[in-house]
Design a protein around this motif. Structure first.
Motif, PDB file in Angstrom:
ATOM      1  N   HIS A   1      30.205  -2.015  64.551  1.00  0.00           N
ATOM      2  CA  HIS A   1      31.555  -1.491  64.407  1.00  0.00           C
ATOM      3  C   HIS A   1      32.031  -1.575  62.949  1.00  0.00           C
ATOM      4  O   HIS A   1      32.668  -0.656  62.428  1.00  0.00           O
ATOM      5  CB  HIS A   1      32.543  -2.216  65.315  1.00  0.00           C
ATOM      6  N   ALA A   2      31.697  -2.688  62.320  1.00  0.00           N
ATOM      7  CA  ALA A   2      32.147  -2.899  60.943  1.00  0.00           C
ATOM      8  C   ALA A   2      31.585  -1.820  60.011  1.00  0.00           C
ATOM      9  O   ALA A   2      32.253  -1.394  59.076  1.00  0.00           O
ATOM     10  CB  ALA A   2      31.731  -4.291  60.459  1.00  0.00           C
ATOM     11  N   THR A   3      30.355  -1.359  60.283  1.00  0.00           N
ATOM     12  CA  THR A   3      29.762  -0.360  59.393  1.00  0.00           C
ATOM     13  C   THR A   3      30.099   1.069  59.809  1.00  0.00           C
ATOM     14  O   THR A   3      30.307   1.930  58.968  1.00  0.00           O
ATOM     15  CB  THR A   3      28.232  -0.528  59.296  1.00  0.00           C
ATOM     16  N   THR A   4      30.156   1.338  61.138  1.00  0.00           N
ATOM     17  CA  THR A   4      30.318   2.737  61.574  1.00  0.00           C
ATOM     18  C   THR A   4      31.606   2.999  62.344  1.00  0.00           C
ATOM     19  O   THR A   4      31.872   4.130  62.719  1.00  0.00           O
ATOM     20  CB  THR A   4      29.157   3.148  62.492  1.00  0.00           C
ATOM     21  N   HIS A   5      32.362   1.948  62.656  1.00  0.00           N
ATOM     22  CA  HIS A   5      33.569   2.045  63.493  1.00  0.00           C
ATOM     23  C   HIS A   5      33.280   2.486  64.920  1.00  0.00           C
ATOM     24  O   HIS A   5      34.169   2.927  65.627  1.00  0.00           O
ATOM     25  CB  HIS A   5      34.614   2.991  62.861  1.00  0.00           C
ATOM     26  N   ARG A   6      32.007   2.398  65.315  1.00  0.00           N
ATOM     27  CA  ARG A   6      31.667   2.774  66.706  1.00  0.00           C
ATOM     28  C   ARG A   6      32.375   1.853  67.683  1.00  0.00           C
ATOM     29  O   ARG A   6      32.526   0.660  67.437  1.00  0.00           O
ATOM     30  CB  ARG A   6      30.184   2.559  66.967  1.00  0.00           C
ATOM     31  N   ILE A   7      32.715   2.375  68.849  1.00  0.00           N
ATOM     32  CA  ILE A   7      33.251   1.511  69.897  1.00  0.00           C
ATOM     33  C   ILE A   7      32.484   1.674  71.213  1.00  0.00           C
ATOM     34  O   ILE A   7      32.681   0.916  72.152  1.00  0.00           O
ATOM     35  CB  ILE A   7      34.761   1.767  70.156  1.00  0.00           C
ATOM     36  N   GLU A   8      31.605   2.668  71.294  1.00  0.00           N
ATOM     37  CA  GLU A   8      30.874   2.860  72.549  1.00  0.00           C
ATOM     38  C   GLU A   8      29.402   2.513  72.361  1.00  0.00           C
ATOM     39  O   GLU A   8      28.789   2.874  71.360  1.00  0.00           O
ATOM     40  CB  GLU A   8      31.043   4.301  73.030  1.00  0.00           C
ATOM     41  N   PHE A   9      28.883   1.803  73.363  1.00  0.00           N
ATOM     42  CA  PHE A   9      27.508   1.312  73.262  1.00  0.00           C
ATOM     43  C   PHE A   9      26.797   1.517  74.595  1.00  0.00           C
ATOM     44  O   PHE A   9      27.442   1.684  75.635  1.00  0.00           O
ATOM     45  CB  PHE A   9      27.509  -0.182  72.908  1.00  0.00           C
ATOM     46  N   SER A  10      25.450   1.449  74.556  1.00  0.00           N
ATOM     47  CA  SER A  10      24.698   1.552  75.816  1.00  0.00           C
ATOM     48  C   SER A  10      23.797   0.330  75.972  1.00  0.00           C
ATOM     49  O   SER A  10      23.378  -0.281  74.988  1.00  0.00           O
ATOM     50  CB  SER A  10      23.846   2.820  75.837  1.00  0.00           C
ATOM     51  N   ASN A  11      23.518  -0.008  77.213  1.00  0.00           N
ATOM     52  CA  ASN A  11      22.600  -1.117  77.482  1.00  0.00           C
ATOM     53  C   ASN A  11      21.245  -0.847  76.847  1.00  0.00           C
ATOM     54  O   ASN A  11      20.582  -1.750  76.355  1.00  0.00           O
ATOM     55  CB  ASN A  11      22.412  -1.282  78.993  1.00  0.00           C
ATOM     56  N   LYS A  12      20.846   0.441  76.894  1.00  0.00           N
ATOM     57  CA  LYS A  12      19.506   0.798  76.427  1.00  0.00           C
ATOM     58  C   LYS A  12      19.309   0.412  74.970  1.00  0.00           C
ATOM     59  O   LYS A  12      18.294  -0.162  74.596  1.00  0.00           O
ATOM     60  CB  LYS A  12      19.301   2.301  76.609  1.00  0.00           C
ATOM     61  N   GLU A  13      20.303   0.708  74.142  1.00  0.00           N
ATOM     62  CA  GLU A  13      20.117   0.390  72.719  1.00  0.00           C
ATOM     63  C   GLU A  13      20.049  -1.124  72.495  1.00  0.00           C
ATOM     64  O   GLU A  13      19.345  -1.586  71.612  1.00  0.00           O
ATOM     65  CB  GLU A  13      21.202   1.042  71.853  1.00  0.00           C
ATOM     66  N   LEU A  14      20.764  -1.857  73.314  1.00  0.00           N
ATOM     67  CA  LEU A  14      20.681  -3.322  73.183  1.00  0.00           C
ATOM     68  C   LEU A  14      19.284  -3.796  73.576  1.00  0.00           C
ATOM     69  O   LEU A  14      18.686  -4.651  72.937  1.00  0.00           O
ATOM     70  CB  LEU A  14      21.708  -4.009  74.085  1.00  0.00           C
ATOM     71  N   ARG A  15      18.792  -3.172  74.657  1.00  0.00           N
ATOM     72  CA  ARG A  15      17.481  -3.587  75.149  1.00  0.00           C
ATOM     73  C   ARG A  15      16.403  -3.290  74.111  1.00  0.00           C
ATOM     74  O   ARG A  15      15.414  -3.992  74.011  1.00  0.00           O
ATOM     75  CB  ARG A  15      17.205  -2.849  76.458  1.00  0.00           C
ATOM     76  N   LEU A  16      16.590  -2.216  73.348  1.00  0.00           N
ATOM     77  CA  LEU A  16      15.574  -1.805  72.370  1.00  0.00           C
ATOM     78  C   LEU A  16      15.744  -2.511  71.026  1.00  0.00           C
ATOM     79  O   LEU A  16      14.889  -2.400  70.163  1.00  0.00           O
ATOM     80  CB  LEU A  16      15.645  -0.285  72.160  1.00  0.00           C
ATOM     81  N   ASP A  17      16.842  -3.215  70.843  1.00  0.00           N
ATOM     82  CA  ASP A  17      17.105  -3.841  69.543  1.00  0.00           C
ATOM     83  C   ASP A  17      16.240  -5.088  69.368  1.00  0.00           C
ATOM     84  O   ASP A  17      16.418  -6.073  70.089  1.00  0.00           O
ATOM     85  CB  ASP A  17      18.593  -4.223  69.457  1.00  0.00           C
ATOM     86  N   PRO A  18      15.294  -5.055  68.415  1.00  0.00           N
ATOM     87  CA  PRO A  18      14.386  -6.211  68.281  1.00  0.00           C
ATOM     88  C   PRO A  18      15.112  -7.484  67.852  1.00  0.00           C
ATOM     89  O   PRO A  18      14.672  -8.591  68.135  1.00  0.00           O
ATOM     90  CB  PRO A  18      13.391  -5.752  67.205  1.00  0.00           C
ATOM     91  N   LYS A  19      16.259  -7.334  67.187  1.00  0.00           N
ATOM     92  CA  LYS A  19      16.962  -8.522  66.685  1.00  0.00           C
ATOM     93  C   LYS A  19      17.547  -9.370  67.810  1.00  0.00           C
ATOM     94  O   LYS A  19      17.824 -10.549  67.644  1.00  0.00           O
ATOM     95  CB  LYS A  19      18.075  -8.110  65.722  1.00  0.00           C
ATOM     96  N   LEU A  20      17.760  -8.736  68.964  1.00  0.00           N
ATOM     97  CA  LEU A  20      18.378  -9.488  70.062  1.00  0.00           C
ATOM     98  C   LEU A  20      17.392 -10.394  70.786  1.00  0.00           C
ATOM     99  O   LEU A  20      17.793 -11.274  71.542  1.00  0.00           O
ATOM    100  CB  LEU A  20      19.028  -8.520  71.063  1.00  0.00           C
ATOM    101  N   ARG A  21      16.107 -10.159  70.550  1.00  0.00           N
ATOM    102  CA  ARG A  21      15.063 -11.025  71.123  1.00  0.00           C
ATOM    103  C   ARG A  21      15.231 -11.177  72.643  1.00  0.00           C
ATOM    104  O   ARG A  21      15.166 -12.270  73.199  1.00  0.00           O
ATOM    105  CB  ARG A  21      15.104 -12.422  70.486  1.00  0.00           C
ATOM    106  N   LEU A  22      15.488 -10.070  73.328  1.00  0.00           N
ATOM    107  CA  LEU A  22      15.593 -10.136  74.783  1.00  0.00           C
ATOM    108  C   LEU A  22      14.191 -10.324  75.358  1.00  0.00           C
ATOM    109  O   LEU A  22      13.260  -9.654  74.939  1.00  0.00           O
ATOM    110  CB  LEU A  22      16.199  -8.836  75.330  1.00  0.00           C
ATOM    111  N   PRO A  23      14.059 -11.210  76.307  1.00  0.00           N
ATOM    112  CA  PRO A  23      12.737 -11.381  76.914  1.00  0.00           C
ATOM    113  C   PRO A  23      12.325 -10.076  77.600  1.00  0.00           C
ATOM    114  O   PRO A  23      13.170  -9.339  78.109  1.00  0.00           O
ATOM    115  CB  PRO A  23      12.952 -12.481  77.950  1.00  0.00           C
ATOM    116  N   ASP A  24      11.017  -9.777  77.585  1.00  0.00           N
ATOM    117  CA  ASP A  24      10.536  -8.492  78.103  1.00  0.00           C
ATOM    118  C   ASP A  24      10.833  -8.320  79.589  1.00  0.00           C
ATOM    119  O   ASP A  24      11.428  -7.350  80.008  1.00  0.00           O
ATOM    120  CB  ASP A  24       9.014  -8.373  77.892  1.00  0.00           C
ATOM    121  N   VAL A  25      10.389  -9.306  80.359  1.00  0.00           N
ATOM    122  CA  VAL A  25      10.519  -9.172  81.803  1.00  0.00           C
ATOM    123  C   VAL A  25      11.908  -9.665  82.215  1.00  0.00           C
ATOM    124  O   VAL A  25      12.389 -10.672  81.710  1.00  0.00           O
ATOM    125  CB  VAL A  25       9.445 -10.044  82.503  1.00  0.00           C
TER     126      VAL A  25
END
Lengths: 448, 157
Positions: free
Chosen positions: A377-401
């Protein structure tokens, strides 16, 4: 009275009236003694608590024959169980279950420090005989738990997402089983801990509170993937202890500050935890408790284990359908907030803990998600997000399974609401959500 | 052995009584006692049993003469066990029916304060007075059985 089944009389094994056991030494000398626990395993097995290297123990290692006398807690009907010693277990689900139960019995009977489980002695039940007598009539059951399980299972069908699934589960326990206090915790396998995502009956929801695997009734249930039920609470299985242990295990420092207290009732007397499993994966723990001794029976344990299994399957199917139908990349809606004092968001990269204006919010994966949203948000002022992009974000280190992303988002959303934070996340559709900002913010990275 | 006076009083009070024996194949069995009397010289103990409930113990005692009797005070868990290999079945004596009644009253009085319903405890120690039989033995050994580090210690007479 022939063809008695052990399942039909397992109330006798709840420990309301102590059982006794007779054994015989190789020289033919009989021995009789009380046993703290005769634990029901299945239709043809029981386990006796092995606490001391006593005569019973010495005898059965040489002569495996034993006879137990058990008593029905409502009718005083006595039964003799002809037993044959098979083996001893000193770890695993059965052992941990009996250990937790024994700690409760010890604390209830003033035997803390005296009773300590060394092993679970497993016996085959060869024969069950009803002892003639004048038992009291069996009281009429208040409720049929099978009908409650059915109603809960039917209730879960109405769930459309994880959040409603958890809430429906808890509502079902309340209305169909009269449970006064309950919570659902999700497992973080990598960190070997559980975090609370939903609860009811407590003054504080405790959402975000953590329990390490192996700590307390909940942690032991997760570690052993087995139900743990205690009829009398023991100090070593209490919350306070579990939380202290979690903190000690995690190390000190800021951990005390970032420990959200487990909700819990201070005078808890009965507790029951059932693992939420799906396809051999531990997803979490379903937990109920009561201020009354001996509140939860074998039937309640059967019911909770069945409801937890149903919940596990439902969570898995919701996750799979979320993967299949994840929303399209979010609309590039933007918004800026003008005016108002900016809130200061501090981020500690070591554990991704987040503080809003010095008020602790959350840490771990949920903390990392929150940070990503604010940075974007700070860089783009975005306010809408999807689960998919979070799941694909390597920085979040979400476990695979079973990444439990939904659970992390519920956690984050509920914590923001409870802390009355100047920003919220709101679901806008399947796999999509919006960041709502009431005030501007300033991000601070706190290196340690 | 001669039973210590203190223990003679103890076994004749409102304690929980459980009697075990074993058959010729060394298979053990057990039954609840419904009263106990000790001779004046404290050398002979008689536990009263209901025949219908004690069928297996009666058969085992007839076959082997062995007995192990545990006496436990529920509130404190204080427990002793007497053992003998000269056990015999004996006829009831005048006064035994009253003794069984007194025993039930004392047992109930000890357990009701612990939260047990009186009707439940009365049902537990119920016995048809016409069905009573004695199991008499001279204790050969006595053991302290209170849970803890001293459990299993031999009691001196």
């Amino acid at each position: 009275m022939e063809n008695l089944s052990l399942e039909a009389i397992r109330e006798c094994l709840e420990g309301a009236i102590p059982s006794t056991v007779a054994t015989c030494a190789p020289d033919g000398t009989p021995n009789v003694t009380y046993v703290s626990q005769v634990h029901f395993i299945d239709a043809s097995h029981v386990a006796l608590s092995f606490q001391f290297f006593n005569k019973t123990r010495k005898n059965v290692l040489v002569n495996p024959h034993a006879t137990a006398l058990i008593i029905h807690p409502d009718t005083a009907q006595q039964y003799r169980l002809d037993l044959e010693y098979e083996r001893t277990e000193q770890s695993g689900p059965l052992f941990e279950n009996m250990k937790a139960k024994l700690a409760g019995i010890a604390s209830h009977t003033g035997m803390s420090g005296v009773f300590r489980l060394l092993g679970s002695d497993i016996y085959r039940v060869l024969r069950i005989t009803a002892v003639p007598g004048k038992p009291l009539p069996l009281p009429v059951r208040r409720k049929n738990p099978l009908a409650g399980v059915r109603a809960c299972a039917e209730g879960l069908n109405a769930a459309t997402d994880l959040e409603s699934l958890l809430d429906l589960t808890l509502a079902g326990l309340r209305s169909h089983f009269g449970v006064s206090h309950a919570m659902v915790l999700m497992a973080d396998q990598a960190a070997r801990k559980l975090y609370t995502v939903a609860s009811y009956g407590y003054r504080q929801s405790g959402v975000g509170s953590e329990v390490a695997f192996g700590c307390g009734v909940i942690g032991v249930s997760a570690e052993q993937r087995a139900p743990i039920r205690i009829m009398h609470m023991a100090a070593e299985y209490s919350y306070g202890q579990a939380v202290r242990e979690s903190i000690l295990k995690a190390g000190l420092g800021r951990h005390l500050e970032t420990a959200i207290p487990l909700p819990g009732i201070p005078d808890s007397r009965s507790q029951l935890a059932a693992p939420i499993l799906a396809a051999r994966q531990l997803l979490g723990v379903l937990f109920v408790e009561s201020p009354d001794d001996m509140r939860f029976t074998y039937e309640d344990e059967d019911a909770l284990v069945t409801i937890a299994a149903q919940l596990g399957t439902a969570i898995q199917s919701i996750q799979q359908s979320a993967d299949a139908h994840d929303g399209p990349p979010s609309a590039r809606a933007t918004k800026t907030v003008d005016g108002g004092e900016p809130s200061v968001i501090r981020h500690y990269p070591a554990d991704d803990s987040i503080f809003i204006d010095d008020d602790y919010l959350i840490k771990g994966v949920a903390g990392a998600i929150f940070l990503k949203l604010l940075r974007d948000h700070a860089t783009t002022h975005r306010i809408e997000f999807s689960n998919k992009e979070l799941r694909l974000d390597p920085k979040l280190r979400l476990p695979d399974v079973t990444d439990n992303l939904e659970a992390r988002l519920i956690l984050l959303e509920r914590r923001l609401t409870e802390r009355r934070a100047p920003m919220r996340i709101e679901k806008t559709g399947r796999g999509r959500f919006r960041l709502r900002l009431d005030r501007p913010f300033k991000l601070m990275n706190v290196a340690e | 052995m001669v039973l210590d006076e203190k223990w003679a009083i103890f076994v004749q009070g409102g304690v929980s009584i459980v009697v075990g024996s074993r058959n010729a194949q060394n298979i053990p069995t057990l039954v609840r006692g419904v009263g106990c009397r000790v001779t004046a010289n404290r050398k002979m103990v008689t536990v009263l049993l209901g025949r219908a409930q004690a069928v297996e113990v009666i058969e085992s005692v007839r076959a082997t003469g062995t007995v192990a009797a545990a006496f436990t005070w529920p509130k404190t868990h204080v427990s002793i066990q007497l053992k003998s290999s000269d056990a015999k079945l004996t006829q009831v004596k005048p006064g035994d029916v009253e003794l069984v009644q007194r025993y039930a009253d004392a047992f109930v009085a000890g357990l009701v304060p612990l939260g047990y319903a009186e009707s439940l405890i009365r049902a537990l120690v119920w016995c048809d007075p016409a069905d009573l039989i004695g199991l008499s033995f001279s204790p050969g050994e006595a053991f302290l059985q209170t849970p803890g580090p001293h459990a299993g210690e031999v009691l001196d007479s």
